[in-house]
Design an enzyme around this catalytic site. Structure first.
Site, PDB file in Angstrom:
ATOM      1  N   HIS A  72      28.841 -44.334  50.585  1.00 21.36           N
ATOM      2  CA  HIS A  72      28.812 -45.789  50.457  1.00 21.36           C
ATOM      3  C   HIS A  72      27.626 -46.196  49.592  1.00 21.36           C
ATOM      4  CE1 HIS A  72      31.548 -47.271  53.940  1.00 21.36           C
ATOM      5  NE2 HIS A  72      32.044 -46.206  53.352  1.00 21.36           N
ATOM      6  N   TYR A 201      27.849 -56.322  58.491  1.00 23.33           N
ATOM      7  CA  TYR A 201      27.011 -56.766  59.607  1.00 23.33           C
ATOM      8  C   TYR A 201      27.057 -58.295  59.582  1.00 23.33           C
ATOM      9  CZ  TYR A 201      24.725 -52.113  59.667  1.00 23.33           C
ATOM     10  OH  TYR A 201      24.454 -50.770  59.748  1.00 23.33           O
ATOM     11  N   PRO A 293      20.834 -49.830  67.724  1.00 22.13           N
ATOM     12  CA  PRO A 293      21.690 -49.216  66.692  1.00 22.13           C
ATOM     13  C   PRO A 293      21.841 -50.024  65.406  1.00 22.13           C
ATOM     14  CG  PRO A 293      23.021 -50.139  68.454  1.00 22.13           C
ATOM     15  CD  PRO A 293      21.598 -50.283  68.888  1.00 22.13           C
ATOM     16  N   LYS A 297      19.759 -45.798  62.755  1.00 24.55           N
ATOM     17  CA  LYS A 297      18.677 -44.826  62.561  1.00 24.55           C
ATOM     18  C   LYS A 297      18.603 -43.709  63.604  1.00 24.55           C
ATOM     19  CE  LYS A 297      17.029 -46.448  58.807  1.00 24.55           C
ATOM     20  NZ  LYS A 297      17.862 -45.887  57.741  1.00 24.55           N
ATOM     21  N   TYR A 385      17.059 -48.868  54.693  1.00 24.86           N
ATOM     22  CA  TYR A 385      18.408 -48.541  55.170  1.00 24.86           C
ATOM     23  C   TYR A 385      18.820 -47.135  54.707  1.00 24.86           C
ATOM     24  CZ  TYR A 385      23.183 -49.334  56.758  1.00 24.86           C
ATOM     25  OH  TYR A 385      24.381 -49.249  57.428  1.00 24.86           O
TER      26      TYR A 385
HETATM   27  C1  PHB Z   1      28.990 -47.008  63.609  1.00 23.18           C
HETATM   28  O1  PHB Z   1      29.790 -46.756  62.698  1.00 23.18           O
HETATM   29  O2  PHB Z   1      29.217 -46.665  64.765  1.00 23.18           O
HETATM   30  C2  PHB Z   1      27.732 -47.725  63.272  1.00 23.18           C
HETATM   31  C3  PHB Z   1      27.456 -48.037  61.965  1.00 23.18           C
HETATM   32  C4  PHB Z   1      26.287 -48.707  61.639  1.00 23.18           C
HETATM   33  C5  PHB Z   1      25.421 -49.075  62.633  1.00 23.18           C
HETATM   34  C6  PHB Z   1      25.689 -48.759  63.956  1.00 23.18           C
HETATM   35  C7  PHB Z   1      26.852 -48.081  64.286  1.00 23.18           C
HETATM   36  O3  PHB Z   1      24.294 -49.764  62.307  1.00 23.18           O
END
Ligand code: PHB
Ligand code: APR
Length: 391
Positions: A72, A201, A293, A297, A385
């Site tokens: 990505h 997000y 989460p 990280k 990130y």
């Molecule tokens: C996930 O795909 O489970 C996932 C992706 C990004 C995050 C947290 C969980 O920040």
């Protein structure tokens, strides 16, 4: 039984470590409380930094990841009804992330460990570590109702937040820091196409939401929920309705929904145990730290811990020098605290905190407004990130 490095926990931290040591001719035994089949039922995040990808390649557990993982180049943050893209590659001079589930990584690691004849003792519940301050620490564990001991040169405590290794360090020596957030994440896995080809997000007045993915027909979605909620309160229909309400209209309109194949609620916590070494016991991964989460990280920090620890152990067995082991905790912690800061910041930016009131909410709006108007601010987000360097 005796081994060179006793590894407590068969999650990603323990498995990567045992494989890296094996490739350098160092013997280890992994003790795992559950069966490995059970470990593979756990669903965790799936965004890998380049450093984690490189470590899995070094561990020779990369083939399927390279084939089936998704590179990505960016991700999206949605607020006030619109998606804004963070061009990770453009902002960092060429670095992106890999989307590949932690469950799959664990599966690949188990396979390479088994193919190499590695010892993983399943359903072995570690009770404690004794003699950590001597040259031959002992792990006490229980299997099939009987107590056993594993005598080691070193012990790696890779047994997660609820493990036994951190508890083996005298409490007077433990230095810990914790922040608990007043909400959780309700997550579902569904055999539906992802909402977008990149992650989204979302900050919304009803709460945070995240659209993530595993592959073209497997999606992972999360919404901020109350800590009092239970999964039984959330039918699939209620989940999808709530998710759609929080997403920008164009995303909600095209969202493909379907039955969940997994549904769970996770609390959010920041935690650091600065005592990552006690004599010959070293803590790594979730045993030493937890991040909320939001920045993805958790696994990536486990990987950087294991990078530093494996180098320290390999140096010891090659040259007798303890220099790398002596700097393990300080090197690992420096990166841990920076990822803790980033995860806390992303969490603070994107979730609803009713107790901070209208002022807090306006601060989040202003910060997002600034972020997407400032290349400097976006670059800072992007470089955190994709992951800070291992140094
Ligand atoms: C996930 O795909 O489970 C996932 C992706 C990004 C995050 C947290 C969980 O920040
Ligand atoms: N004895 C033996 N094994 C134990 C014990 C014990 N007393 N306690 C816990 N374990 C095992 C757990 O069953 C688990 O399989 O240790 C393992 C720890 O694995 P993880 O929790 O996955 O931790 P880690 O390997 O450090 O991986 C970090 O996992 O939680 C996520 O966000 C985190 O993605 C990150 C990654």
């Amino acid at each position: 039984m005796r081994t060179q490095v006793g590894i407590i926990g068969g999650g990603p931290s323990g498995l990567i470590l045992s494989q890296l040591l094996h490739l350098q001719g160092i013997e280890s035994v992994v003790l795992e409380r559950k069966t490995m089949d059970y470990v593979l039922t756990r669903i965790r995040a799936g965004v890998l930094e380049q450093g984690c990808v490189d470590l899995l390649r070094e561990a020779q557990a990369h083939e399927r990841m390279d084939r089936e993982g998704y590179e990505h180049d960016g991700f999206n943050i949605a607020f006030q009804g619109e998606c804004h893209r963070v061009d990770l590659k453009g902002l960092t001079g060429g670095t992106g992330v890999m989307v590949y589930g932690q469950t799959e990584i664990t599966r690949d690691l188990i396979e390479v460990r088994r193919a190499a004849g590695g010892t993983i003792i399943e359903e072995a519940e570690v009770l404690g570590v004794e003699g950590a301050e001597t040259d031959s620490p002992v792990i006490r564990y229980k299997k099939d109702g009987q107590e056993h001991t594993l005598i080691c040169d070193f012990v790696a405590g890779c047994d997660g937040y609820h493990g036994a290794s951190r508890r083996s360090i005298p409490s007077t020596l433990l230095k810990t820091f914790e922040k608990v957030y007043p909400f959780g994440w309700l997550g579902i896995m569904s055999e539906t196409p992802p909402a977008d080809h990149e992650l989204i997000y979302t900050r919304h007045e009803r709460g945070f939401a995240l659209c993530s993915m595993r592959n073209e027909n497997l999606s992972r979605h999360y919404i901020q929920c109350s800590l009092d909620d239970s999964v039984d309160d959330w039918s699939d229909d209620r989940f999808w309705d709530e998710l759609r309400r929080r997403l920008p209209e164009n995303v909600a309109d095209t969202l493909v929904t379907g039955p969940s194949i997994e549904k769970s609620i996770a609390p959010l916590r920041s935690f650091v145990c600065e005592t990552m070494r006690h004599g010959r016991l070293f803590l790594a991964g979730d045993a030493a730290h937890i991040v909320p989460p939001t920045g993805a990280k958790g696994l990536n920090l486990a990987a950087s811990d294991i990078y530093f620890l494996s180098r320290g152990l390999i140096e010891f067995y090659k040259s007798g020098s303890e220099a790398g082991l002596d700097t393990y905790a300080s090197k690992a912690l420096r990166r841990v605290w920076m990822a803790e800061r980033f995860s806390w910041w992303m969490t603070s930016l994107l979730h609803n905190f009713p107790e901070t009131g209208g002022f807090g909410s306006r601060m989040q709006d202003a910060e997002l407004d600034y972020l997407f108007g400032s290349k400097a601010a976006l670059t800072s987000l992007a470089e955190n990130y994709v992951g800070l360097p291992y140094e």
